[in-house]
Design a protein around this motif. Sequence first.
Motif, short mmCIF file in Angstrom:
data_model
loop_
_atom_site.label_atom_id
_atom_site.label_comp_id
_atom_site.label_asym_id
_atom_site.label_seq_id
_atom_site.Cartn_x
_atom_site.Cartn_y
_atom_site.Cartn_z
N ALA A 138 -9.28 -5.06 -7.98
CA ALA A 138 -8.03 -5.00 -7.24
C ALA A 138 -7.76 -3.75 -6.87
CB ALA A 138 -6.89 -5.61 -8.50
N ARG A 139 -8.28 -2.67 -7.74
CA ARG A 139 -8.07 -1.38 -6.85
C ARG A 139 -8.86 -1.06 -5.60
NH1 ARG A 139 -8.61 1.82 -12.74
NH2 ARG A 139 -7.04 0.70 -14.01
N GLU A 140 -9.88 -2.07 -5.31
CA GLU A 140 -10.34 -1.90 -3.95
C GLU A 140 -9.68 -2.60 -2.90
OE1 GLU A 140 -14.69 -2.65 -4.66
OE2 GLU A 140 -14.49 -1.97 -6.81
N ARG A 141 -9.17 -3.48 -3.26
CA ARG A 141 -8.32 -4.38 -2.16
C ARG A 141 -7.37 -3.63 -1.31
NH1 ARG A 141 -7.10 -10.44 -4.33
NH2 ARG A 141 -7.45 -10.85 -1.99
N PRO A 142 -7.16 -3.96 -0.16
CA PRO A 142 -6.09 -3.18 0.83
C PRO A 142 -4.92 -3.36 0.48
CG PRO A 142 -7.62 -4.92 1.98
CD PRO A 142 -7.80 -5.24 0.42
N MET A 143 -4.15 -2.01 0.17
CA MET A 143 -2.88 -1.88 -0.15
C MET A 143 -2.16 -0.95 0.45
SD MET A 143 -1.78 -4.05 -2.70
CE MET A 143 -0.35 -3.43 -3.25
#
Length: 442
Positions: A138-143
Amino acid sequence: MPVARRVPIARAIANLCGMPTPNWPAPVAPGPVDATVALPGSKSMTNRALILAALAAEPTRVVRPLRSRDTLLMTQALRDLGVRVDEEGDDWLIAPGGPRPLGSVRVDVGLAGTVMRFLPPVAALVDGEVTVDGDPRARERPMRPIIDALRALGAEIDDAGRGSLPFTVRGRGALAGGAVTIDASGSSQLVSGLLLAAPRFAKGVEVRHEGPPVPSAPHLEMTVRMLREAGASVETGDDVWRVAPGPLRGGESVIEPDLSNAAQFLGAALVTGGRVTVPGWPSDTTQPGDALRGLLARMGADVSTGPEGLTVRGPGPVLGLDADLRDVGELTPVIAALAALATTPSRLTGIAHLRGHETDRLAALAREINALGGDVRELPDGLEIRPRPLHGGLFRTYDDHRMVMAAAVLGLAVEGVEIEDVATVGKTLPDFTGLWTRMLGV
Protein backbone atom coordinates in the motif's frame (compact mmCIF):
# COMPACT_ATOMS: atom_id res chain seq x y z
CA MET A 1 -29.75 -0.62 17.99
CA PRO A 2 -27.34 -3.33 19.14
CA VAL A 3 -24.01 -2.17 20.50
CA ALA A 4 -21.26 -1.90 17.87
CA ARG A 5 -18.75 -4.71 18.14
CA ARG A 6 -15.05 -4.13 17.52
CA VAL A 7 -13.68 -7.30 15.97
CA PRO A 8 -9.97 -7.47 15.08
CA ILE A 9 -9.66 -7.35 11.29
CA ALA A 10 -7.36 -10.38 11.04
CA ARG A 11 -9.73 -12.56 13.03
CA ALA A 12 -12.78 -11.28 11.18
CA ILE A 13 -11.18 -12.07 7.83
CA ALA A 14 -10.18 -15.54 8.98
CA ASN A 15 -13.71 -16.23 10.21
CA LEU A 16 -15.21 -14.97 6.97
CA CYS A 17 -12.91 -16.76 4.60
CA GLY A 18 -12.93 -20.32 5.93
CA MET A 19 -10.58 -21.00 3.04
CA PRO A 20 -7.63 -23.27 2.47
CA THR A 21 -4.17 -21.85 3.06
CA PRO A 22 -1.42 -21.59 0.42
CA ASN A 23 -1.19 -23.58 -2.80
CA TRP A 24 -4.76 -24.49 -3.61
CA PRO A 25 -5.07 -27.01 -6.49
CA ALA A 26 -7.31 -25.29 -9.03
CA PRO A 27 -10.07 -27.74 -10.00
CA VAL A 28 -10.20 -28.88 -13.62
CA ALA A 29 -13.75 -28.68 -14.98
CA PRO A 30 -15.16 -32.22 -15.16
CA GLY A 31 -17.36 -31.16 -18.08
CA PRO A 32 -19.52 -28.21 -19.20
CA VAL A 33 -20.63 -26.23 -16.16
CA ASP A 34 -24.35 -25.74 -15.56
CA ALA A 35 -24.86 -23.48 -12.58
CA THR A 36 -26.50 -20.44 -11.04
CA VAL A 37 -24.04 -18.39 -8.98
CA ALA A 38 -25.46 -15.80 -6.56
CA LEU A 39 -22.82 -13.18 -5.84
CA PRO A 40 -22.42 -11.02 -2.72
CA GLY A 41 -22.55 -7.23 -2.89
CA SER A 42 -20.32 -4.81 -4.73
CA LYS A 43 -17.20 -3.72 -2.85
CA SER A 44 -17.11 -0.41 -4.72
CA MET A 45 -20.72 0.41 -3.84
CA THR A 46 -20.40 -0.81 -0.25
CA ASN A 47 -17.42 1.38 0.60
CA ARG A 48 -18.95 4.43 -1.08
CA ALA A 49 -22.20 3.84 0.80
CA LEU A 50 -20.32 3.59 4.10
CA ILE A 51 -18.53 6.92 3.57
CA LEU A 52 -21.76 8.71 2.61
CA ALA A 53 -23.60 7.14 5.55
CA ALA A 54 -20.85 8.20 7.97
CA LEU A 55 -21.29 11.83 6.85
CA ALA A 56 -25.11 11.82 6.64
CA ALA A 57 -27.40 13.87 8.86
CA GLU A 58 -29.76 10.90 9.33
CA PRO A 59 -29.35 7.20 10.18
CA THR A 60 -28.52 4.94 7.23
CA ARG A 61 -29.13 1.26 6.61
CA VAL A 62 -26.69 -0.29 4.13
CA VAL A 63 -28.63 -3.22 2.71
CA ARG A 64 -26.83 -6.44 1.74
CA PRO A 65 -23.30 -4.98 1.92
CA LEU A 66 -20.27 -7.01 0.99
CA ARG A 67 -18.39 -8.37 3.97
CA SER A 68 -14.79 -8.82 2.85
CA ARG A 69 -11.37 -7.61 3.91
CA ASP A 70 -11.75 -4.27 2.11
CA THR A 71 -15.18 -3.48 3.55
CA LEU A 72 -14.29 -4.68 7.05
CA LEU A 73 -11.26 -2.41 6.93
CA MET A 74 -13.57 0.47 6.00
CA THR A 75 -16.05 -0.20 8.80
CA GLN A 76 -13.25 -0.51 11.35
CA ALA A 77 -11.59 2.67 10.07
CA LEU A 78 -14.86 4.59 10.44
CA ARG A 79 -15.32 3.19 13.95
CA ASP A 80 -11.78 4.35 14.74
CA LEU A 81 -12.91 7.85 13.71
CA GLY A 82 -15.85 7.67 16.10
CA VAL A 83 -18.58 6.64 13.66
CA ARG A 84 -21.07 4.14 15.07
CA VAL A 85 -21.50 1.14 12.74
CA ASP A 86 -23.80 -1.63 14.02
CA GLU A 87 -24.80 -4.95 12.52
CA GLU A 88 -28.40 -6.03 12.09
CA GLY A 89 -28.82 -9.29 10.24
CA ASP A 90 -27.23 -8.93 6.81
CA ASP A 91 -27.25 -5.13 6.99
CA TRP A 92 -25.13 -2.40 8.56
CA LEU A 93 -26.70 0.48 10.46
CA ILE A 94 -24.73 3.74 10.58
CA ALA A 95 -25.61 6.42 13.09
CA PRO A 96 -25.67 10.07 11.93
CA GLY A 97 -23.29 12.76 13.01
CA GLY A 98 -20.07 11.84 11.27
CA PRO A 99 -16.66 11.44 12.90
CA ARG A 100 -16.26 12.49 16.55
CA PRO A 101 -13.50 14.48 18.24
CA LEU A 102 -10.49 12.28 18.86
CA GLY A 103 -7.09 12.39 20.44
CA SER A 104 -4.80 10.38 18.20
CA VAL A 105 -5.71 7.22 16.30
CA ARG A 106 -4.03 4.95 13.78
CA VAL A 107 -6.11 3.59 10.89
CA ASP A 108 -5.24 0.44 8.94
CA VAL A 109 -6.23 0.58 5.25
CA GLY A 110 -4.69 -2.79 4.36
CA LEU A 111 -4.26 -2.91 0.60
CA ALA A 112 -7.67 -1.36 -0.17
CA GLY A 113 -7.53 1.48 -2.67
CA THR A 114 -11.02 2.63 -1.73
CA VAL A 115 -10.10 2.89 1.96
CA MET A 116 -6.72 4.59 1.49
CA ARG A 117 -8.24 7.20 -0.87
CA PHE A 118 -11.74 7.68 0.54
CA LEU A 119 -10.81 7.90 4.22
CA PRO A 120 -8.24 10.79 4.34
CA PRO A 121 -10.80 13.46 3.30
CA VAL A 122 -13.05 12.20 6.12
CA ALA A 123 -10.10 12.24 8.51
CA ALA A 124 -9.57 15.91 7.62
CA LEU A 125 -13.02 16.59 9.15
CA VAL A 126 -12.00 15.03 12.47
CA ASP A 127 -10.90 17.10 15.45
CA GLY A 128 -7.76 15.08 16.17
CA GLU A 129 -4.79 13.32 14.60
CA VAL A 130 -5.36 10.35 12.29
CA THR A 131 -2.37 8.32 11.10
CA VAL A 132 -3.15 6.31 7.95
CA ASP A 133 -1.08 3.24 7.06
CA GLY A 134 -1.51 -0.18 5.49
CA ASP A 135 0.18 -3.23 4.02
CA PRO A 136 3.75 -2.82 2.67
CA ARG A 137 2.51 -2.73 -0.95
CA ALA A 138 0.00 0.00 0.00
CA ARG A 139 2.95 2.33 0.61
CA GLU A 140 3.81 2.06 -3.10
CA ARG A 141 0.34 2.91 -4.45
CA PRO A 142 -0.35 6.40 -5.87
CA MET A 143 -1.40 8.81 -3.10
CA ARG A 144 0.47 12.08 -3.72
CA PRO A 145 -2.33 13.69 -5.79
CA ILE A 146 -4.92 13.35 -3.02
CA ILE A 147 -2.46 14.37 -0.29
CA ASP A 148 -1.52 17.51 -2.23
CA ALA A 149 -5.18 18.20 -3.07
CA LEU A 150 -6.26 17.99 0.57
CA ARG A 151 -3.50 20.40 1.54
CA ALA A 152 -4.72 22.82 -1.13
CA LEU A 153 -8.22 22.54 0.32
CA GLY A 154 -7.01 23.43 3.82
CA ALA A 155 -5.91 20.16 5.43
CA GLU A 156 -2.71 19.73 7.44
CA ILE A 157 -0.95 16.47 6.51
CA ASP A 158 2.45 15.22 7.60
CA ASP A 159 3.83 12.67 5.14
CA ALA A 160 7.54 13.43 5.62
CA GLY A 161 7.66 14.45 1.94
CA ARG A 162 6.92 10.89 0.70
CA GLY A 163 3.60 11.55 -1.00
CA SER A 164 2.54 8.08 0.13
CA LEU A 165 1.51 6.04 3.13
CA PRO A 166 2.05 6.33 6.04
CA PHE A 167 0.95 9.89 6.80
CA THR A 168 -0.86 11.77 9.55
CA VAL A 169 -3.88 14.02 9.01
CA ARG A 170 -4.12 16.71 11.68
CA GLY A 171 -7.81 17.53 11.56
CA ARG A 172 -9.42 20.62 13.05
CA GLY A 173 -13.03 19.48 12.84
CA ALA A 174 -13.72 21.14 9.48
CA LEU A 175 -12.21 21.72 6.05
CA ALA A 176 -12.51 24.82 3.90
CA GLY A 177 -12.72 23.07 0.53
CA GLY A 178 -12.84 25.04 -2.73
CA ALA A 179 -11.22 24.49 -6.12
CA VAL A 180 -8.31 22.13 -6.76
CA THR A 181 -6.54 20.66 -9.79
CA ILE A 182 -5.07 17.15 -9.71
CA ASP A 183 -3.66 14.50 -12.01
CA ALA A 184 -5.93 11.48 -11.46
CA SER A 185 -4.52 9.38 -14.29
CA GLY A 186 -3.27 6.88 -11.69
CA SER A 187 -6.74 6.11 -10.32
CA SER A 188 -10.28 7.45 -10.50
CA GLN A 189 -10.41 6.87 -6.72
CA LEU A 190 -8.30 10.02 -6.30
CA VAL A 191 -11.26 12.06 -7.58
CA SER A 192 -13.95 9.96 -5.88
CA GLY A 193 -12.30 10.33 -2.49
CA LEU A 194 -12.52 14.14 -2.69
CA LEU A 195 -16.08 14.16 -4.02
CA LEU A 196 -17.57 11.79 -1.44
CA ALA A 197 -16.61 13.97 1.54
CA ALA A 198 -17.13 17.31 -0.24
CA PRO A 199 -20.70 17.99 0.97
CA ARG A 200 -19.20 18.43 4.45
CA PHE A 201 -16.50 20.89 3.25
CA ALA A 202 -17.38 24.52 4.02
CA LYS A 203 -17.17 25.52 0.33
CA GLY A 204 -17.80 22.10 -1.19
CA VAL A 205 -15.28 21.25 -3.88
CA GLU A 206 -14.44 21.75 -7.54
CA VAL A 207 -12.04 19.06 -8.75
CA ARG A 208 -10.38 19.55 -12.11
CA HIS A 209 -8.28 16.81 -13.69
CA GLU A 210 -5.22 17.67 -15.81
CA GLY A 211 -3.18 14.85 -17.31
CA PRO A 212 -3.69 11.62 -19.26
CA PRO A 213 -7.27 10.27 -19.24
CA VAL A 214 -8.72 9.18 -15.91
CA PRO A 215 -9.14 5.39 -15.90
CA SER A 216 -12.24 3.52 -14.69
CA ALA A 217 -14.71 6.25 -15.69
CA PRO A 218 -17.72 4.10 -14.65
CA HIS A 219 -16.51 4.29 -11.05
CA LEU A 220 -16.69 8.09 -11.22
CA GLU A 221 -20.23 7.78 -12.57
CA MET A 222 -20.99 5.51 -9.59
CA THR A 223 -19.65 8.14 -7.18
CA VAL A 224 -21.71 10.92 -8.78
CA ARG A 225 -24.89 8.84 -8.84
CA MET A 226 -24.54 7.74 -5.22
CA LEU A 227 -23.85 11.31 -4.09
CA ARG A 228 -26.99 12.52 -5.86
CA GLU A 229 -29.05 9.69 -4.39
CA ALA A 230 -27.85 10.85 -0.95
CA GLY A 231 -29.09 14.38 -1.69
CA ALA A 232 -25.85 16.07 -2.79
CA SER A 233 -25.79 18.67 -5.55
CA VAL A 234 -23.25 17.52 -8.16
CA GLU A 235 -22.32 19.08 -11.50
CA THR A 236 -19.98 17.44 -14.00
CA GLY A 237 -18.19 18.57 -17.14
CA ASP A 238 -15.16 17.54 -19.18
CA ASP A 239 -12.66 16.48 -16.50
CA VAL A 240 -14.32 18.67 -13.87
CA TRP A 241 -16.62 17.78 -10.98
CA ARG A 242 -18.37 20.19 -8.58
CA VAL A 243 -20.06 19.22 -5.32
CA ALA A 244 -21.90 21.87 -3.32
CA PRO A 245 -21.84 21.93 0.49
CA GLY A 246 -24.96 20.66 2.18
CA PRO A 247 -26.48 17.89 4.30
CA LEU A 248 -26.59 14.29 3.11
CA ARG A 249 -29.67 12.12 3.52
CA GLY A 250 -29.69 8.79 5.27
CA GLY A 251 -32.30 6.11 4.67
CA GLU A 252 -31.57 2.91 2.79
CA SER A 253 -28.62 2.26 0.49
CA VAL A 254 -29.16 -1.02 -1.35
CA ILE A 255 -26.00 -2.70 -2.64
CA GLU A 256 -26.03 -4.45 -6.03
CA PRO A 257 -24.26 -7.79 -6.62
CA ASP A 258 -20.58 -7.29 -7.47
CA LEU A 259 -20.55 -7.57 -11.27
CA SER A 260 -16.75 -7.53 -11.58
CA ASN A 261 -16.64 -10.61 -9.37
CA ALA A 262 -18.90 -12.33 -11.90
CA ALA A 263 -16.08 -12.36 -14.47
CA GLN A 264 -14.50 -15.69 -13.57
CA PHE A 265 -17.84 -17.49 -13.13
CA LEU A 266 -19.25 -16.28 -16.44
CA GLY A 267 -15.87 -16.98 -18.04
CA ALA A 268 -16.15 -20.58 -16.84
CA ALA A 269 -19.21 -21.03 -19.08
CA LEU A 270 -17.15 -19.88 -22.04
CA VAL A 271 -14.14 -22.08 -21.24
CA THR A 272 -16.15 -25.25 -20.59
CA GLY A 273 -18.89 -24.81 -23.19
CA GLY A 274 -21.48 -24.70 -20.42
CA ARG A 275 -23.96 -22.29 -18.83
CA VAL A 276 -23.68 -19.92 -15.87
CA THR A 277 -26.42 -17.57 -14.66
CA VAL A 278 -25.83 -14.70 -12.23
CA PRO A 279 -29.17 -13.67 -10.64
CA GLY A 280 -30.00 -10.08 -9.75
CA TRP A 281 -28.02 -8.53 -12.62
CA PRO A 282 -29.19 -4.89 -12.63
CA SER A 283 -30.82 -3.49 -15.76
CA ASP A 284 -29.25 -0.07 -15.11
CA THR A 285 -25.92 0.18 -13.32
CA THR A 286 -22.72 2.19 -13.12
CA GLN A 287 -20.63 -0.87 -12.24
CA PRO A 288 -17.79 -1.46 -14.73
CA GLY A 289 -18.47 -5.20 -14.54
CA ASP A 290 -21.55 -4.69 -16.71
CA ALA A 291 -19.10 -4.51 -19.64
CA LEU A 292 -18.69 -8.28 -19.32
CA ARG A 293 -21.80 -8.70 -21.45
CA GLY A 294 -20.11 -7.21 -24.50
CA LEU A 295 -16.59 -8.47 -23.84
CA LEU A 296 -17.62 -12.11 -23.40
CA ALA A 297 -19.86 -11.94 -26.46
CA ARG A 298 -16.87 -10.78 -28.50
CA MET A 299 -14.91 -13.75 -27.13
CA GLY A 300 -17.50 -16.20 -28.45
CA ALA A 301 -20.09 -16.40 -25.66
CA ASP A 302 -23.85 -16.39 -26.07
CA VAL A 303 -25.01 -13.71 -23.60
CA SER A 304 -28.64 -13.12 -22.62
CA THR A 305 -30.61 -11.38 -19.87
CA GLY A 306 -33.99 -12.22 -18.43
CA PRO A 307 -35.97 -12.45 -15.19
CA GLU A 308 -33.53 -15.06 -13.89
CA GLY A 309 -30.51 -12.73 -14.37
CA LEU A 310 -27.59 -12.66 -16.81
CA THR A 311 -26.79 -15.96 -18.52
CA VAL A 312 -23.62 -16.82 -20.44
CA ARG A 313 -23.32 -19.93 -22.59
CA GLY A 314 -20.17 -21.12 -24.32
CA PRO A 315 -21.33 -22.69 -27.56
CA GLY A 316 -17.96 -22.71 -29.31
CA PRO A 317 -14.22 -22.01 -29.01
CA VAL A 318 -12.88 -19.07 -27.01
CA LEU A 319 -11.92 -16.23 -29.37
CA GLY A 320 -9.14 -13.70 -28.87
CA LEU A 321 -9.94 -10.07 -28.18
CA ASP A 322 -8.56 -6.69 -29.23
CA ALA A 323 -9.90 -4.25 -26.65
CA ASP A 324 -9.18 -1.02 -24.80
CA LEU A 325 -9.92 -1.88 -21.16
CA ARG A 326 -9.17 1.56 -19.67
CA ASP A 327 -12.65 1.88 -18.15
CA VAL A 328 -12.81 -1.74 -16.93
CA GLY A 329 -9.24 -2.46 -15.85
CA GLU A 330 -10.33 -4.67 -12.94
CA LEU A 331 -11.63 -7.20 -15.48
CA THR A 332 -8.19 -7.52 -17.10
CA PRO A 333 -6.83 -10.52 -15.14
CA VAL A 334 -9.78 -12.79 -15.99
CA ILE A 335 -9.94 -11.51 -19.58
CA ALA A 336 -6.20 -12.21 -19.91
CA ALA A 337 -6.70 -15.75 -18.60
CA LEU A 338 -9.48 -16.33 -21.12
CA ALA A 339 -7.23 -14.92 -23.84
CA ALA A 340 -4.48 -17.40 -22.86
CA LEU A 341 -7.00 -20.20 -23.52
CA ALA A 342 -8.31 -18.71 -26.76
CA THR A 343 -7.82 -19.95 -30.31
CA THR A 344 -6.69 -16.57 -31.69
CA PRO A 345 -4.37 -13.79 -30.38
CA SER A 346 -5.47 -10.94 -28.13
CA ARG A 347 -4.31 -7.40 -27.49
CA LEU A 348 -5.46 -5.64 -24.31
CA THR A 349 -4.60 -1.94 -24.04
CA GLY A 350 -5.38 1.24 -22.09
CA ILE A 351 -4.40 -0.36 -18.77
CA ALA A 352 -1.01 1.08 -17.83
CA HIS A 353 -2.59 2.19 -14.53
CA LEU A 354 -2.81 -1.47 -13.47
CA ARG A 355 0.91 -1.31 -12.66
CA GLY A 356 -0.09 0.66 -9.55
CA HIS A 357 -2.75 -1.73 -8.24
CA GLU A 358 -2.37 -4.44 -5.59
CA THR A 359 0.63 -5.51 -7.62
CA ASP A 360 1.96 -4.57 -11.06
CA ARG A 361 -0.80 -6.61 -12.68
CA LEU A 362 0.61 -6.43 -16.20
CA ALA A 363 4.00 -7.77 -15.16
CA ALA A 364 2.44 -10.35 -12.84
CA LEU A 365 0.03 -11.70 -15.46
CA ALA A 366 2.77 -11.96 -18.09
CA ARG A 367 5.15 -13.66 -15.67
CA GLU A 368 2.68 -16.20 -14.30
CA ILE A 369 0.95 -17.15 -17.56
CA ASN A 370 4.33 -17.53 -19.26
CA ALA A 371 5.50 -19.75 -16.39
CA LEU A 372 2.69 -22.14 -17.38
CA GLY A 373 3.91 -22.19 -20.99
CA GLY A 374 2.02 -19.16 -22.26
CA ASP A 375 3.10 -16.44 -24.66
CA VAL A 376 2.34 -13.05 -23.11
CA ARG A 377 4.24 -9.89 -23.94
CA GLU A 378 3.99 -6.69 -21.93
CA LEU A 379 3.12 -3.51 -23.82
CA PRO A 380 3.63 -0.01 -22.42
CA ASP A 381 -0.11 0.12 -21.68
CA GLY A 382 -1.24 -3.48 -21.84
CA LEU A 383 -0.66 -7.08 -22.87
CA GLU A 384 -0.29 -9.01 -26.10
CA ILE A 385 -1.34 -12.65 -25.70
CA ARG A 386 -0.78 -15.45 -28.20
CA PRO A 387 -2.38 -18.83 -27.52
CA ARG A 388 -0.05 -21.71 -26.71
CA PRO A 389 -0.60 -25.07 -24.98
CA LEU A 390 -0.32 -24.56 -21.24
CA HIS A 391 0.90 -26.90 -18.52
CA GLY A 392 0.51 -27.10 -14.77
CA GLY A 393 2.60 -25.33 -12.19
CA LEU A 394 2.50 -22.82 -9.34
CA PHE A 395 0.65 -19.59 -10.12
CA ARG A 396 1.80 -16.85 -7.74
CA THR A 397 -0.76 -14.25 -6.69
CA TYR A 398 1.22 -11.34 -5.13
CA ASP A 399 -1.46 -10.59 -2.49
CA ASP A 400 -3.81 -9.75 -5.38
CA HIS A 401 -7.35 -11.12 -5.35
CA ARG A 402 -7.76 -10.75 -9.13
CA MET A 403 -4.71 -12.95 -9.73
CA VAL A 404 -6.44 -15.76 -7.82
CA MET A 405 -9.48 -15.42 -10.05
CA ALA A 406 -7.38 -15.49 -13.22
CA ALA A 407 -5.53 -18.61 -12.07
CA ALA A 408 -8.79 -20.42 -11.31
CA VAL A 409 -10.00 -19.78 -14.87
CA LEU A 410 -6.78 -21.24 -16.28
CA GLY A 411 -7.14 -24.24 -14.00
CA LEU A 412 -10.48 -25.12 -15.57
CA ALA A 413 -8.69 -26.27 -18.70
CA VAL A 414 -5.12 -26.92 -17.49
CA GLU A 415 -4.40 -29.78 -15.13
CA GLY A 416 -1.99 -29.20 -12.27
CA VAL A 417 -2.38 -25.45 -11.72
CA GLU A 418 -1.68 -24.64 -8.06
CA ILE A 419 -2.73 -21.23 -6.76
CA GLU A 420 -0.49 -19.60 -4.17
CA ASP A 421 -2.22 -18.05 -1.14
CA VAL A 422 -5.77 -18.44 -2.40
CA ALA A 423 -7.08 -16.80 0.79
CA THR A 424 -5.94 -13.40 -0.52
CA VAL A 425 -9.15 -13.43 -2.59
CA GLY A 426 -10.91 -12.63 0.70
CA LYS A 427 -10.14 -8.99 -0.15
CA THR A 428 -13.38 -8.88 -2.15
CA LEU A 429 -14.86 -12.42 -2.30
CA PRO A 430 -14.30 -14.44 0.89
CA ASP A 431 -16.34 -17.47 -0.23
CA PHE A 432 -14.62 -17.73 -3.60
CA THR A 433 -13.44 -21.34 -3.26
CA GLY A 434 -16.86 -22.47 -2.05
CA LEU A 435 -18.68 -20.72 -4.90
CA TRP A 436 -16.14 -22.08 -7.40
CA THR A 437 -16.31 -25.73 -6.30
CA ARG A 438 -20.11 -25.66 -6.04
CA MET A 439 -20.33 -24.25 -9.57
CA LEU A 440 -18.15 -27.12 -10.81
CA GLY A 441 -19.97 -29.74 -8.74
CA VAL A 442 -16.71 -30.95 -7.19
